[in-house]
Design an enzyme around this catalytic site. Structure first.
Site, PDB file in Angstrom:
ATOM      1  N   TYR A 129      49.666  27.884  35.484  1.00 17.82           N
ATOM      2  CA  TYR A 129      49.728  28.050  36.937  1.00 17.82           C
ATOM      3  C   TYR A 129      48.981  26.909  37.635  1.00 17.82           C
ATOM      4  CZ  TYR A 129      49.101  30.277  41.518  1.00 17.82           C
ATOM      5  OH  TYR A 129      49.092  30.552  42.867  1.00 17.82           O
TER       6      TYR A 129
ATOM      7  N   LYS B  83      50.721  23.935  39.863  1.00 15.92           N
ATOM      8  CA  LYS B  83      50.373  23.715  41.268  1.00 15.92           C
ATOM      9  C   LYS B  83      49.886  22.293  41.512  1.00 15.92           C
ATOM     10  CE  LYS B  83      51.500  27.769  42.826  1.00 15.92           C
ATOM     11  NZ  LYS B  83      52.640  27.944  43.748  1.00 15.92           N
TER      12      LYS B  83
END
Length: 257
Positions: free
Chosen positions: A157, A161
């Site tokens: 994650y 990002k």
């Protein structure tokens, strides 16, 4: 008849963006996995990780009128799926959306993608190989290589990002040549259904909240207000940046050592 688009519109920060962008364009398109039923919007179902679905979405927007703004809030968090799917939705999906909407831009168009404060937490630990990996999320073997390199969904994650911020930077150059802008926002701890799920399953979230100087969770409308500014004419010379909306959490963390 200008058109604004919000992905991930059914709940959380995406839903707040729907409200913050009302009145910006003549037509407001609300996008989610299932057709959102939101008054005053045109609902469209789209899996942003599916190239054909994203192309269909862009074609629908083209039909509705000149493209004015996009808030790309669709994404998943670490507890929602495995690392491969996190990369697929959060990074590949963002690149697909940026590429599809690039074909629609006109002078004055603006987009905001959602990164995360996790990009700042993981960013200092991204090595050269990982940077090279996330620089080309549409490579045919990207998901295989990404899943092989990163098995933990939380790290995936954060890395995805970081990739979103990089993708926005690249897009801002191309869009800028056509008079359009692209930025991203990096929410910290926000009180959404997704955020509450993370709190329930990730004990570290409580520590992060304790290090947030404002001492509370953010509200979706507070992030949506930043998005509304970034796509507005008031931000007409702002492009290619990421805006951290975290109540000072990263500074609080640094101060805590």
């Amino acid at each position: 008849m200008t058109t604004a688009v919000v992905t991930g519109a059914a709940s959380g920060m995406g839903r707040a963006c729907v409200e913050s962008l009302r009145g910006l364009a003549d037509v407001l398109v609300a996008v989610d996995l299932n057709v959102p039923d939101i008054e005053g919007t045109v609902g469209v179902a789209c899996d942003v990780s599916d190239p054909a679905a994203v192309d269909t979405l862009a074609a629908r927007v083209r039909e509705l009128g000149p493209f004015r703004a996009l808030a790309h809030a669709a994404g998943i968090s670490p507890t929602m799926d495995d690392a491969r799917r996190v990369f697929e939705v959060d990074l590949v999906g963002t690149q697909l959306v940026l590429d599809a909407f690039e074909e629609l831009v006109v002078p004055g168009s603006a987009a905001v993608c959602f990164s995360s404060s996790a990009a700042y937490q993981f960013g200092p630990f991204v090595d050269a190989d990982q940077e090279a990996l996330i620089s080309d999320p549409l490579a045919p073997d990207f998901l295989d290589r990404a899943a092989s390199a990163v098995s933990d969904s939380g790290f995936a994650y954060g890395l995805a990002k970081v990739g979103v911020i990089r993708a926005v930077g690249r897009a801002s150059v191309r869009w800028g040549l056509r008079g359009a802008r692209v930025n991203s926002v990096a929410p910290g701890l926000i009180d959404t259904p997704m955020g509450r799920q993370e709190f329930e399953q990730q004990p570290i979230m409580k520590d992060m909240l304790a290090r947030t100087p404002l001492g509370r969770l953010g509200e979706p409308r507070e992030v949506a207000a930043v998005v509304a500014y970034l796509v507005s004419d008031a931000a007409s010379f702002v492009s290619g940046i990421d805006v951290l909306v975290d109540g000072g959490m990263m500074q609080g963390t640094a101060a805590a050592g």
